[in-house]
Design a protein around this motif. Structure first.
Motif, PDB file in Angstrom:
ATOM      1  N   PHE A  64       0.800  -1.216   0.000  1.00 39.40           N
ATOM      2  CA  PHE A  64       0.000   0.000   0.000  1.00 39.40           C
ATOM      3  C   PHE A  64       0.839   1.276   0.000  1.00 39.40           C
ATOM      4  CE2 PHE A  64      -2.961  -3.091   1.783  1.00 39.40           C
ATOM      5  CZ  PHE A  64      -4.034  -2.906   0.926  1.00 39.40           C
ATOM      6  N   GLY A  65       2.138   1.165   0.274  1.00 43.96           N
ATOM      7  CA  GLY A  65       2.969   2.362   0.296  1.00 43.96           C
ATOM      8  C   GLY A  65       4.283   2.121   1.006  1.00 43.96           C
ATOM      9  N   SER A  66       4.952   3.219   1.376  1.00 38.44           N
ATOM     10  CA  SER A  66       6.214   3.120   2.092  1.00 38.44           C
ATOM     11  C   SER A  66       6.148   3.977   3.349  1.00 38.44           C
ATOM     12  CB  SER A  66       7.376   3.567   1.203  1.00 38.44           C
ATOM     13  OG  SER A  66       7.229   4.919   0.847  1.00 38.44           O
ATOM     14  N   VAL A  67       7.008   3.641   4.332  1.00 40.10           N
ATOM     15  CA  VAL A  67       7.033   4.352   5.610  1.00 40.10           C
ATOM     16  C   VAL A  67       8.444   4.865   5.847  1.00 40.10           C
ATOM     17  CG1 VAL A  67       6.661   4.170   8.103  1.00 40.10           C
ATOM     18  CG2 VAL A  67       5.193   2.895   6.537  1.00 40.10           C
ATOM     19  N   ASP A  68       8.540   6.167   6.193  1.00 35.41           N
ATOM     20  CA  ASP A  68       9.818   6.802   6.486  1.00 35.41           C
ATOM     21  C   ASP A  68       9.823   7.312   7.912  1.00 35.41           C
ATOM     22  OD1 ASP A  68      10.771   6.624   3.791  1.00 35.41           O
ATOM     23  OD2 ASP A  68       9.570   8.386   3.287  1.00 35.41           O
ATOM     24  N   LYS A  69      11.003   7.367   8.517  1.00 30.29           N
ATOM     25  CA  LYS A  69      11.184   8.038   9.803  1.00 30.29           C
ATOM     26  C   LYS A  69      11.458   9.494   9.484  1.00 30.29           C
ATOM     27  CE  LYS A  69      14.298   8.326  13.738  1.00 30.29           C
ATOM     28  NZ  LYS A  69      15.499   7.781  14.361  1.00 30.29           N
ATOM     29  N   VAL A  70      10.656  10.418  10.046  1.00 28.88           N
ATOM     30  CA  VAL A  70      10.827  11.841   9.795  1.00 28.88           C
ATOM     31  C   VAL A  70      10.991  12.580  11.114  1.00 28.88           C
ATOM     32  CG1 VAL A  70       9.561  11.812   7.613  1.00 28.88           C
ATOM     33  CG2 VAL A  70       8.339  12.297   9.730  1.00 28.88           C
ATOM     34  N   ARG A  79       6.104   8.512   8.825  1.00 28.41           N
ATOM     35  CA  ARG A  79       5.245   9.073   7.774  1.00 28.41           C
ATOM     36  C   ARG A  79       4.988   7.996   6.735  1.00 28.41           C
ATOM     37  NH1 ARG A  79       8.082  13.238   4.134  1.00 28.41           N
ATOM     38  NH2 ARG A  79       9.065  11.328   3.444  1.00 28.41           N
ATOM     39  N   LYS A  80       3.721   7.760   6.429  1.00 31.03           N
ATOM     40  CA  LYS A  80       3.387   6.776   5.413  1.00 31.03           C
ATOM     41  C   LYS A  80       3.021   7.491   4.129  1.00 31.03           C
ATOM     42  CE  LYS A  80       1.180   2.493   4.443  1.00 31.03           C
ATOM     43  NZ  LYS A  80       0.579   1.302   4.993  1.00 31.03           N
ATOM     44  N   GLU A  81       3.629   7.064   3.053  1.00 32.35           N
ATOM     45  CA  GLU A  81       3.338   7.588   1.728  1.00 32.35           C
ATOM     46  C   GLU A  81       2.594   6.491   0.981  1.00 32.35           C
ATOM     47  OE1 GLU A  81       5.849   9.975  -1.696  1.00 32.35           O
ATOM     48  OE2 GLU A  81       6.886   8.671  -0.323  1.00 32.35           O
ATOM     49  N   PHE A  82       1.331   6.745   0.661  1.00 38.08           N
ATOM     50  CA  PHE A  82       0.488   5.729   0.036  1.00 38.08           C
ATOM     51  C   PHE A  82       0.670   5.708  -1.467  1.00 38.08           C
ATOM     52  CE2 PHE A  82      -1.678   6.659   4.007  1.00 38.08           C
ATOM     53  CZ  PHE A  82      -1.953   5.385   4.462  1.00 38.08           C
ATOM     54  N   TYR A  83       0.485   4.522  -2.053  1.00 32.30           N
ATOM     55  CA  TYR A  83       0.454   4.394  -3.500  1.00 32.30           C
ATOM     56  C   TYR A  83      -0.985   4.603  -3.949  1.00 32.30           C
ATOM     57  CZ  TYR A  83       4.952   2.044  -2.873  1.00 32.30           C
ATOM     58  OH  TYR A  83       6.231   1.750  -2.534  1.00 32.30           O
ATOM     59  N   GLU A  84      -1.163   5.337  -5.035  1.00 28.21           N
ATOM     60  CA  GLU A  84      -2.488   5.512  -5.617  1.00 28.21           C
ATOM     61  C   GLU A  84      -2.704   4.321  -6.540  1.00 28.21           C
ATOM     62  OE1 GLU A  84      -4.598   8.514  -8.718  1.00 28.21           O
ATOM     63  OE2 GLU A  84      -3.245   9.385  -7.249  1.00 28.21           O
ATOM     64  N   SER A  85      -3.744   3.566  -6.278  1.00 30.43           N
ATOM     65  CA  SER A  85      -3.915   2.318  -7.047  1.00 30.43           C
ATOM     66  C   SER A  85      -4.383   2.617  -8.466  1.00 30.43           C
ATOM     67  CB  SER A  85      -4.892   1.383  -6.350  1.00 30.43           C
ATOM     68  OG  SER A  85      -6.199   1.802  -6.565  1.00 30.43           O
ATOM     69  N   GLN A  86      -3.970   1.791  -9.367  1.00 33.51           N
ATOM     70  CA  GLN A  86      -4.330   1.876 -10.782  1.00 33.51           C
ATOM     71  C   GLN A  86      -5.088   0.606 -11.173  1.00 33.51           C
ATOM     72  OE1 GLN A  86      -3.447   4.547 -12.895  1.00 33.51           O
ATOM     73  NE2 GLN A  86      -2.973   5.500 -10.938  1.00 33.51           N
ATOM     74  N   TRP A  87      -5.977   0.128 -10.286  1.00 36.72           N
ATOM     75  CA  TRP A  87      -6.645  -1.161 -10.482  1.00 36.72           C
ATOM     76  C   TRP A  87      -7.338  -1.268 -11.826  1.00 36.72           C
ATOM     77  CZ3 TRP A  87      -4.864  -4.474  -7.274  1.00 36.72           C
ATOM     78  CH2 TRP A  87      -4.527  -4.111  -5.981  1.00 36.72           C
ATOM     79  N   GLY A  88      -8.131  -0.296 -12.164  1.00 33.86           N
ATOM     80  CA  GLY A  88      -8.923  -0.376 -13.385  1.00 33.86           C
ATOM     81  C   GLY A  88      -8.114  -0.195 -14.650  1.00 33.86           C
ATOM     82  N   LYS A  89      -6.933   0.355 -14.550  1.00 39.26           N
ATOM     83  CA  LYS A  89      -6.140   0.674 -15.730  1.00 39.26           C
ATOM     84  C   LYS A  89      -5.102  -0.394 -16.062  1.00 39.26           C
ATOM     85  CE  LYS A  89      -6.781   5.489 -14.667  1.00 39.26           C
ATOM     86  NZ  LYS A  89      -6.214   6.724 -14.243  1.00 39.26           N
ATOM     87  N   GLY A  90      -4.904  -1.342 -15.157  1.00 42.01           N
ATOM     88  CA  GLY A  90      -3.935  -2.393 -15.397  1.00 42.01           C
ATOM     89  C   GLY A  90      -2.494  -1.905 -15.368  1.00 42.01           C
ATOM     90  N   GLY A  91      -2.279  -0.690 -14.868  1.00 37.74           N
ATOM     91  CA  GLY A  91      -0.929  -0.114 -14.846  1.00 37.74           C
ATOM     92  C   GLY A  91      -0.279  -0.282 -13.489  1.00 37.74           C
TER      93      GLY A  91
END
Length: 145
Positions: A110-116, A127-139
Protein backbone atom coordinates in the motif's frame (compact mmCIF):
# COMPACT_ATOMS: atom_id res chain seq x y z
CA UNK A 1 15.32 32.38 6.52
CA UNK A 2 15.58 28.67 5.73
CA UNK A 3 17.75 25.89 7.13
CA UNK A 4 18.59 22.81 5.08
CA UNK A 5 19.50 19.44 6.55
CA UNK A 6 21.46 17.28 4.13
CA UNK A 7 19.88 19.26 1.27
CA UNK A 8 16.32 18.89 2.63
CA UNK A 9 14.03 21.87 3.45
CA UNK A 10 16.22 24.34 1.55
CA UNK A 11 13.22 26.12 0.04
CA UNK A 12 11.17 26.24 3.27
CA UNK A 13 11.59 29.95 4.01
CA UNK A 14 9.90 30.96 7.28
CA UNK A 15 9.49 34.00 9.54
CA UNK A 16 9.31 33.62 13.34
CA UNK A 17 10.01 29.90 13.04
CA UNK A 18 12.12 27.74 15.36
CA UNK A 19 14.86 25.77 13.61
CA UNK A 20 16.84 23.15 15.55
CA UNK A 21 20.37 22.87 14.23
CA UNK A 22 21.52 19.78 16.14
CA UNK A 23 18.95 17.09 15.34
CA UNK A 24 19.71 13.63 16.71
CA UNK A 25 20.50 11.41 13.78
CA UNK A 26 20.95 7.65 13.87
CA UNK A 27 22.99 7.23 10.73
CA UNK A 28 25.79 9.68 9.98
CA UNK A 29 25.50 13.43 10.46
CA UNK A 30 23.52 16.19 8.80
CA UNK A 31 25.18 18.80 6.65
CA UNK A 32 23.40 21.91 7.92
CA UNK A 33 23.22 25.14 5.94
CA UNK A 34 21.49 28.41 6.85
CA UNK A 35 19.98 30.39 3.95
CA UNK A 36 19.18 34.09 4.43
CA UNK A 37 18.29 36.37 1.49
CA UNK A 38 20.87 34.96 -0.90
CA UNK A 39 23.46 34.38 1.83
CA UNK A 40 24.25 30.74 2.59
CA UNK A 41 26.57 29.43 5.25
CA UNK A 42 27.34 25.95 6.55
CA UNK A 43 27.23 25.05 10.23
CA UNK A 44 29.80 22.45 11.29
CA UNK A 45 29.00 20.85 14.62
CA UNK A 46 31.87 19.27 16.52
CA UNK A 47 31.79 15.57 17.25
CA UNK A 48 30.64 15.13 20.83
CA UNK A 49 32.62 11.90 21.14
CA UNK A 50 35.88 13.86 21.48
CA UNK A 51 34.63 15.78 24.52
CA UNK A 52 31.64 13.77 25.73
CA UNK A 53 31.84 14.73 29.44
CA UNK A 54 32.08 18.45 28.64
CA UNK A 55 29.27 18.20 26.09
CA UNK A 56 26.97 16.35 28.51
CA UNK A 57 27.62 18.99 31.19
CA UNK A 58 26.90 21.83 28.74
CA UNK A 59 23.64 20.18 27.68
CA UNK A 60 22.58 19.68 31.31
CA UNK A 61 23.46 23.30 32.17
CA UNK A 62 21.49 24.57 29.18
CA UNK A 63 18.44 22.43 30.00
CA UNK A 64 18.47 23.64 33.61
CA UNK A 65 18.47 27.27 32.51
CA UNK A 66 16.08 26.77 29.55
CA UNK A 67 13.96 23.65 30.17
CA UNK A 68 11.65 24.20 27.19
CA UNK A 69 13.54 26.57 24.92
CA UNK A 70 15.57 25.27 21.97
CA UNK A 71 18.75 27.19 21.11
CA UNK A 72 17.93 30.57 19.57
CA UNK A 73 19.16 31.96 16.27
CA UNK A 74 18.53 35.53 17.47
CA UNK A 75 22.26 36.12 17.83
CA UNK A 76 22.49 36.22 14.03
CA UNK A 77 20.56 39.52 14.01
CA UNK A 78 18.10 38.30 11.38
CA UNK A 79 14.93 40.36 11.47
CA UNK A 80 11.58 38.78 10.60
CA UNK A 81 8.11 40.19 10.22
CA UNK A 82 5.36 39.49 12.73
CA UNK A 83 3.01 36.60 11.80
CA UNK A 84 -0.35 37.74 10.44
CA UNK A 85 -2.47 34.65 11.12
CA UNK A 86 -4.55 34.66 14.26
CA UNK A 87 -4.53 31.62 16.51
CA UNK A 88 -8.14 30.68 15.69
CA UNK A 89 -7.48 30.57 11.95
CA UNK A 90 -6.16 27.58 9.98
CA UNK A 91 -2.42 27.46 9.44
CA UNK A 92 -1.04 28.75 6.16
CA UNK A 93 1.50 26.60 4.28
CA UNK A 94 4.31 28.74 5.74
CA UNK A 95 3.13 27.93 9.28
CA UNK A 96 2.87 24.15 8.86
CA UNK A 97 5.54 21.95 10.46
CA UNK A 98 8.56 21.00 8.37
CA UNK A 99 9.52 17.33 8.43
CA UNK A 100 12.79 16.00 7.07
CA UNK A 101 13.29 12.36 6.19
CA UNK A 102 15.75 10.49 8.39
CA UNK A 103 15.52 7.12 6.65
CA UNK A 104 13.15 4.59 5.07
CA UNK A 105 11.58 2.21 7.59
CA UNK A 106 9.89 -0.12 5.13
CA UNK A 107 7.66 -0.65 2.11
CA UNK A 108 4.58 -2.71 1.46
CA UNK A 109 1.82 -3.20 -1.04
CA UNK A 110 0.00 0.00 0.00
CA UNK A 111 2.97 2.36 0.30
CA UNK A 112 6.21 3.12 2.09
CA UNK A 113 7.03 4.35 5.61
CA UNK A 114 9.82 6.80 6.49
CA UNK A 115 11.18 8.04 9.80
CA UNK A 116 10.83 11.84 9.80
CA UNK A 117 11.88 14.59 12.22
CA UNK A 118 10.04 17.86 12.94
CA UNK A 119 12.73 20.55 12.57
CA UNK A 120 11.07 22.82 15.16
CA UNK A 121 10.72 20.34 18.00
CA UNK A 122 13.02 17.43 17.15
CA UNK A 123 9.99 15.13 17.54
CA UNK A 124 10.28 11.88 15.59
CA UNK A 125 7.36 10.46 13.58
CA UNK A 126 6.65 7.73 11.06
CA UNK A 127 5.24 9.07 7.77
CA UNK A 128 3.39 6.78 5.41
CA UNK A 129 3.34 7.59 1.73
CA UNK A 130 0.49 5.73 0.04
CA UNK A 131 0.45 4.39 -3.50
CA UNK A 132 -2.49 5.51 -5.62
CA UNK A 133 -3.92 2.32 -7.05
CA UNK A 134 -4.33 1.88 -10.78
CA UNK A 135 -6.65 -1.16 -10.48
CA UNK A 136 -8.92 -0.38 -13.38
CA UNK A 137 -6.14 0.67 -15.73
CA UNK A 138 -3.93 -2.39 -15.40
CA UNK A 139 -0.93 -0.11 -14.85
CA UNK A 140 1.60 0.20 -12.09
CA UNK A 141 0.87 1.96 -8.86
CA UNK A 142 2.28 5.45 -8.48
CA UNK A 143 3.22 7.34 -5.33
CA UNK A 144 1.06 10.05 -3.85
CA UNK A 145 1.52 11.96 -0.58
Amino acid sequence: MAVSYGGQAEKEVRHHFTWILDLKREMGKWEIQVHVRGLRFKVDLASHETCKAKHDKNVQDFLQDNPTAPPSLDVLGIQSHTATAQCSQPLTPRQLPIYICERKLGTGSFGSVDKVIDVSTGAIFARKEFYESQWGKGGNRRKTD
